[in-house]
Write a protein that holds these residues in place. Structure first.
Motif, PDB file in Angstrom:
ATOM      1  N   ILE A   1     -10.126   2.420   4.008  1.00 41.13           N
ATOM      2  CA  ILE A   1     -10.176   1.865   2.644  1.00 41.13           C
ATOM      3  C   ILE A   1      -8.796   1.904   2.001  1.00 41.13           C
ATOM      4  N   GLN A   2      -8.113   3.037   2.124  1.00 44.05           N
ATOM      5  CA  GLN A   2      -6.781   3.138   1.524  1.00 44.05           C
ATOM      6  C   GLN A   2      -5.766   2.262   2.252  1.00 44.05           C
ATOM      7  N   ALA A   3      -5.848   2.192   3.578  1.00 41.78           N
ATOM      8  CA  ALA A   3      -4.909   1.356   4.331  1.00 41.78           C
ATOM      9  C   ALA A   3      -5.081  -0.112   3.962  1.00 41.78           C
ATOM     10  N   ILE A   4      -6.320  -0.550   3.824  1.00 42.17           N
ATOM     11  CA  ILE A   4      -6.584  -1.934   3.412  1.00 42.17           C
ATOM     12  C   ILE A   4      -6.012  -2.176   2.021  1.00 42.17           C
ATOM     13  N   SER A   5      -6.177  -1.219   1.153  1.00 42.35           N
ATOM     14  CA  SER A   5      -5.627  -1.342  -0.203  1.00 42.35           C
ATOM     15  C   SER A   5      -4.109  -1.445  -0.174  1.00 42.35           C
ATOM     16  N   TYR A   6      -3.453  -0.606   0.625  1.00 43.75           N
ATOM     17  CA  TYR A   6      -1.990  -0.636   0.726  1.00 43.75           C
ATOM     18  C   TYR A   6      -1.511  -1.979   1.296  1.00 43.75           C
ATOM     19  N   VAL A   7      -2.204  -2.465   2.325  1.00 42.27           N
ATOM     20  CA  VAL A   7      -1.806  -3.748   2.917  1.00 42.27           C
ATOM     21  C   VAL A   7      -1.984  -4.872   1.906  1.00 42.27           C
ATOM     22  N   ASN A   8      -3.098  -4.869   1.195  1.00 36.33           N
ATOM     23  CA  ASN A   8      -3.340  -5.931   0.206  1.00 36.33           C
ATOM     24  C   ASN A   8      -2.279  -5.930  -0.893  1.00 36.33           C
ATOM     25  N   ILE A   9      -1.849  -4.764  -1.312  1.00 38.78           N
ATOM     26  CA  ILE A   9      -0.769  -4.688  -2.304  1.00 38.78           C
ATOM     27  C   ILE A   9       0.522  -5.240  -1.708  1.00 38.78           C
ATOM     28  N   SER A  10       0.799  -4.882  -0.469  1.00 37.23           N
ATOM     29  CA  SER A  10       2.030  -5.333   0.192  1.00 37.23           C
ATOM     30  C   SER A  10       2.033  -6.826   0.462  1.00 37.23           C
ATOM     31  N   LEU A  11       0.867  -7.427   0.629  1.00 37.80           N
ATOM     32  CA  LEU A  11       0.801  -8.868   0.879  1.00 37.80           C
ATOM     33  C   LEU A  11       1.425  -9.664  -0.266  1.00 37.80           C
TER      34      LEU A  11
ATOM     35  N   PHE B   1      -1.005   5.146   4.592  1.00 37.23           N
ATOM     36  CA  PHE B   1       0.323   4.566   4.352  1.00 37.23           C
ATOM     37  C   PHE B   1       1.011   4.242   5.672  1.00 37.23           C
ATOM     38  N   GLY B   2       0.896   5.136   6.645  1.00 38.72           N
ATOM     39  CA  GLY B   2       1.508   4.906   7.958  1.00 38.72           C
ATOM     40  C   GLY B   2       0.928   3.693   8.655  1.00 38.72           C
ATOM     41  N   ILE B   3      -0.390   3.548   8.607  1.00 40.87           N
ATOM     42  CA  ILE B   3      -1.037   2.401   9.242  1.00 40.87           C
ATOM     43  C   ILE B   3      -0.619   1.105   8.538  1.00 40.87           C
ATOM     44  N   ALA B   4      -0.728   1.104   7.224  1.00 42.94           N
ATOM     45  CA  ALA B   4      -0.362  -0.094   6.453  1.00 42.94           C
ATOM     46  C   ALA B   4       1.124  -0.408   6.630  1.00 42.94           C
TER      47      ALA B   4
END
Length: 181
Positions: free
Chosen positions: A129-139, A51-54
């Motif tokens: 994997i989780q950071a990529i998922s969080y970023v994709n949701i935020s996009l 979450f912090g990275i994303a």
């Protein structure tokens, strides 16, 4: 104190009436991040790190959106102050085009490069994997964010800064409901 001799109570009250909702909005925006972090914290350390990275990546993009919106607000304030309705419409449209164009470019860039960017930041596959998922949701929210920022600065430039405040007061409970597991 020659600098303040022309400062009237009316000017101070107008500035205060416009500024306090804007300051409260800034606090509310940060509280959304804190609420999201509290909800993610129960999922464990890997989720918090992801979450912090994303969040840092998305905050960078949204920060640029805010900068574009602030520039739009400066131009809008002049047009509104002059009472030039045609210029107000042109400045609003220009702000949207610029902000949406930036958001679209950021979205395309992140869509294709997010894995490489996150791999540079972390070497833990579970976090990545989780950071990529969080970023994709935020996009998904970037286009909405760019549109809403221009609307907010229109109200701020029009000295109607309470209207965005009411929107944020509605947004926070909706965010909690949508984010709660």
């Amino acid at each position: 104190m020659q600098l303040f001799k022309n400062l009237s109570k009316q000017t101070l009250s107008e500035i205060t009436a416009t500024a306090w909702p804007m300051a409260f909005n800034a606090i509310l925006i940060q509280s959304v991040t804190i609420i999201d972090l509290l909800l993610v914290a129960s999922l464990g350390d890997i989720s918090v790190v992801a979450f912090g990275i994303a969040g840092a990546i998305i905050a960078f993009i949204i920060g640029i959106q805010f900068a574009i919106a602030n520039g739009t607000q400066l131009v809008l304030s002049r047009a509104i102050g002059a009472g030039n309705i045609n210029k107000v419409g042109l400045e609003m449209a220009s702000g949207w085009v610029i902000n949406l164009s930036f958001s679209l470019l950021a979205l395309i860039f992140l869509f294709f490069a997010i894995e490489k960017i996150i791999d540079l930041i972390t070497h833990t596959e579970a976090v990545a994997i989780q950071a990529i998922s969080y970023v994709n949701i935020s996009l998904c929210l970037l286009a909405f964010s760019s549109l809403s920022q221009v609307i907010v600065v229109y109200f701020n430039a029009s000295k109607k800064s309470r209207i965005p405040l009411y929107g944020f007061l509605v947004e926070i409970p909706i965010n909690v409901i949508c984010s709660a597991p």
